[in-house]
Design an enzyme around this catalytic site. Structure first.
Site, mmCIF file in Angstrom:
data_model
loop_
_atom_site.group_PDB
_atom_site.id
_atom_site.type_symbol
_atom_site.label_atom_id
_atom_site.label_comp_id
_atom_site.label_asym_id
_atom_site.label_seq_id
_atom_site.Cartn_x
_atom_site.Cartn_y
_atom_site.Cartn_z
ATOM 1 N N ILE A 8 1.237 -1.246 0.282
ATOM 2 C CA ILE A 8 -0.461 0.324 -0.028
ATOM 3 C C ILE A 8 0.822 1.096 0.218
ATOM 4 C CG2 ILE A 8 -1.745 1.427 1.212
ATOM 5 C CD1 ILE A 8 -2.621 -1.908 2.997
ATOM 6 N N THR A 9 0.529 1.990 -0.742
ATOM 7 C CA THR A 9 1.118 3.610 -0.605
ATOM 8 C C THR A 9 0.309 4.242 -0.243
ATOM 9 O OG1 THR A 9 0.492 4.524 -3.066
ATOM 10 C CG2 THR A 9 2.065 2.575 -3.992
ATOM 11 N N GLY A 10 1.281 4.790 0.682
ATOM 12 C CA GLY A 10 0.494 6.080 1.061
ATOM 13 C C GLY A 10 0.038 5.424 2.863
ATOM 14 N N ASN A 12 0.637 5.654 6.018
ATOM 15 C CA ASN A 12 0.941 5.786 6.808
ATOM 16 C C ASN A 12 0.346 6.941 7.572
ATOM 17 O OD1 ASN A 12 2.535 7.753 4.766
ATOM 18 N ND2 ASN A 12 3.184 8.721 6.070
ATOM 19 N N SER A 13 -0.934 7.306 6.632
ATOM 20 C CA SER A 13 -2.300 8.359 7.272
ATOM 21 C C SER A 13 -3.021 7.655 6.542
ATOM 22 C CB SER A 13 -0.849 9.537 7.120
ATOM 23 O OG SER A 13 -1.595 10.625 5.627
ATOM 24 N N GLY A 14 -4.662 8.284 6.969
ATOM 25 C CA GLY A 14 -5.742 8.848 6.350
ATOM 26 C C GLY A 14 -6.030 7.326 6.002
ATOM 27 N N TYR A 164 -4.306 18.885 -10.207
ATOM 28 C CA TYR A 164 -4.720 17.305 -9.053
ATOM 29 C C TYR A 164 -6.048 16.953 -9.279
ATOM 30 C CZ TYR A 164 -7.269 14.831 -5.505
ATOM 31 O OH TYR A 164 -7.510 13.741 -5.096
HETATM 32 N N1 LIG Z 1 -9.193 12.769 1.156
HETATM 33 C C1 LIG Z 1 -10.019 12.821 0.390
HETATM 34 O O1 LIG Z 1 -11.364 14.011 0.374
HETATM 35 C C2 LIG Z 1 -10.263 12.158 -1.053
HETATM 36 C C3 LIG Z 1 -11.160 11.776 -1.754
HETATM 37 C C4 LIG Z 1 -10.503 11.533 -3.146
HETATM 38 C C5 LIG Z 1 -9.683 10.318 -3.242
HETATM 39 N N2 LIG Z 1 -8.749 10.925 -2.537
HETATM 40 C C6 LIG Z 1 -7.174 10.423 -2.558
HETATM 41 O O2 LIG Z 1 -6.845 8.969 -1.472
HETATM 42 C C7 LIG Z 1 -5.590 9.537 -1.842
HETATM 43 C C8 LIG Z 1 -4.862 9.121 0.185
HETATM 44 O O3 LIG Z 1 -5.179 10.779 0.999
HETATM 45 P P1 LIG Z 1 -5.479 11.077 2.104
HETATM 46 O O4 LIG Z 1 -6.641 11.760 2.156
HETATM 47 O O5 LIG Z 1 -5.830 9.769 2.946
HETATM 48 O O6 LIG Z 1 -4.768 11.738 2.307
HETATM 49 P P2 LIG Z 1 -3.179 11.922 3.219
HETATM 50 O O7 LIG Z 1 -3.775 11.260 4.904
HETATM 51 O O8 LIG Z 1 -2.806 13.526 3.269
HETATM 52 O O9 LIG Z 1 -2.842 11.065 2.696
HETATM 53 C C9 LIG Z 1 -1.869 10.948 1.889
HETATM 54 C C10 LIG Z 1 -0.646 9.918 1.810
HETATM 55 O O10 LIG Z 1 0.253 10.146 0.958
HETATM 56 C C11 LIG Z 1 1.350 10.478 1.227
HETATM 57 N N3 LIG Z 1 2.396 10.896 -0.496
HETATM 58 C C12 LIG Z 1 1.810 12.063 -0.696
HETATM 59 N N4 LIG Z 1 2.926 12.444 -0.830
HETATM 60 C C13 LIG Z 1 4.114 11.243 -1.510
HETATM 61 C C14 LIG Z 1 5.039 11.379 -2.678
HETATM 62 N N5 LIG Z 1 5.515 11.902 -2.983
HETATM 63 N N6 LIG Z 1 5.593 9.450 -2.111
HETATM 64 C C15 LIG Z 1 4.870 8.927 -1.327
HETATM 65 N N7 LIG Z 1 4.271 8.968 -0.528
HETATM 66 C C16 LIG Z 1 3.653 10.312 -0.640
HETATM 67 C C17 LIG Z 1 1.400 11.182 2.315
HETATM 68 O O11 LIG Z 1 3.109 11.132 2.799
HETATM 69 P P3 LIG Z 1 3.212 11.849 4.455
HETATM 70 O O12 LIG Z 1 2.641 12.001 5.020
HETATM 71 O O13 LIG Z 1 4.707 11.524 4.200
HETATM 72 O O14 LIG Z 1 2.882 13.139 3.209
HETATM 73 C C18 LIG Z 1 0.054 10.051 3.240
HETATM 74 O O15 LIG Z 1 0.170 9.097 3.454
HETATM 75 C C19 LIG Z 1 -5.282 10.259 -2.422
HETATM 76 O O16 LIG Z 1 -4.835 9.313 -3.060
HETATM 77 C C20 LIG Z 1 -6.433 11.279 -3.293
HETATM 78 O O17 LIG Z 1 -6.175 11.651 -3.645
HETATM 79 C C21 LIG Z 1 -9.074 11.672 -1.802
#
Ligand SMILES: NC(=O)c1ccc[n+]([C@@H]2O[C@H](COP(=O)([O-])OP(=O)(O)OC[C@H]3O[C@@H](n4cnc5c(N)ncnc54)[C@H](OP(=O)(O)O)[C@@H]3O)[C@@H](O)[C@H]2O)c1
Length: 283
Positions: A8-10, A12-14, A164
């Site tokens: 799983i990429t990323g 560590n969060s969310g 985005y």
């Molecule tokens: N939240 C929403 O409402 C929503 C809606 C539609 C789609 N999404 C998608 O859902 C996915 C997860 O997002 P999330 O909402 O869980 O946000 P998040 O909590 O900010 O998580 C984003 C994750 O991506 C990692 N990341 C960012 N840049 C990176 C890089 N250069 N190399 C490796 N890892 C990287 C972050 O690592 P760090 O902790 O190091 O920053 C973090 O683990 C994303 O693809 C986002 O576009 C989210």
């Protein structure tokens, strides 16, 4: 999922972290690929504690560096015998225009190009799995942008949401083209919108938007656990065996934006990505 390995990429969060917990609860070996070692180590402990599964580890991956992606794929292949599921989850929307170490627009590099290369480098392992799955986390925001590669890849005037949206459209175009390429294999690939979810994603918004999102987030947005649920379903549900080349709006298969079905756009994105990631020469 007992004998399966999930990357799983990323994680560590969310949404990614919650997906990691839910999949670890099903008994899989879970590897999270993250750029920040301290945050990743903490997440590994959290995922182990929340799931009761000790088969959780991390590898270092910065998607905005093609060399880091190559190193991560190599390390994964050295350390693990199999890969059943690749969940391409990491991503973000950056407020200002910036560039990756390889000189590409940062959100394109992270949200699409890094995952494009990682996926291609790990395809041989996925093909060896009895039922390989790739899940690309896109967004409904992919509908906001038309596919104009030359304009979007280095926009003269930067708009965080347009850029985005373009990267999330790339996720869907990549999904459809890869599904075609993989037809006749045992590997499936689908794209998913997780919903509007209260994660760190919202905390990275600029100024007033951040304040508005934090208020709205706690009241109206989905929890990360709920946001992760459709990803977990696509990664694990036996009922989805063989389903490929589809877009899911949360749990429901849905029609994606018009441009995502354009096969010329799919082909162009693939060719450009291959060139940018230097895939044919070094892959
Ligand atoms: N939240 C929403 O409402 C929503 C809606 C539609 C789609 N999404 C998608 O859902 C996915 C997860 O997002 P999330 O909402 O869980 O946000 P998040 O909590 O900010 O998580 C984003 C994750 O991506 C990692 N990341 C960012 N840049 C990176 C890089 N250069 N190399 C490796 N890892 C990287 C972050 O690592 P760090 O902790 O190091 O920053 C973090 O683990 C994303 O693809 C986002 O576009 C989210």
């Amino acid at each position: 999922m007992q004998d399966k390995t999930v990357l799983i990429t990323g994680g560590n969060s969310g949404i990614g972290k919650e997906a990691a917990i839910a999949i670890a609860k099903q008994g899989a070996t879970v590897v999270i690929a993250c750029r920040n070692e301290i945050s990743a180590q903490q997440a590994v402990e959290d995922i182990k504690n929340a799931s009761g599964n000790t088969k959780v580890a991390f590898i270092k991956l910065d998607l905005a560096s093609l060399q880091s992606v190559r190193n991560a794929a190599k390390q994964f292949k050295q350390q693990y015998k199999r890969l059943d599921v690749l969940l391409n989850n990491a991503g973000g929307a950056w407020a200002t225009k910036q560039f990756s170490v390889d000189g590409f627009e940062y959100s394109f590099a992270t949200n699409h190009l890094g995952h494009f290369l990682l996926t291609n480098l790990l395809l041989d392992m996925l093909k060896q799995a009895p039922e390989g799955r790739i899940v690309n986390v896109s967004s409904e925001v992919h509908r906001m942008t038309r596919f104009d590669f030359e304009q979007q890849i280095n926009p003269a005037s930067y708009n965080q949401w347009k850029t985005y949206g373009f990267t999330k459209l790339c996720n869907v175009l990549f999904t459809y083209h890869l599904a075609n390429k993989l037809s006749g294999t045992n590997v499936t690939v689908n794209a998913v919108h997780p919903g509007v979810v209260n994660t760190n994603f919202m905390k990275k918004l600029p100024g007033m938007l951040k304040t508005a999102a934090s208020v709205a987030g706690s009241l109206f947005f989905l929890t990360p656990q709920k946001g992760a649920a459709p990803l977990v379903q696509l990664c694990t549900d036996p009922k989805l065996k063989g389903v490929t080349g589809k877009y899911f709006n949360r749990h429901k298969q849905a029609k994606s934006g018009q441009d995502s079905y354009n096969t010329q756009f799919q082909e162009l994105l693939w060719q450009k990505s291959e060139q940018m990631a230097d895939l044919k020469d070094n892959g």
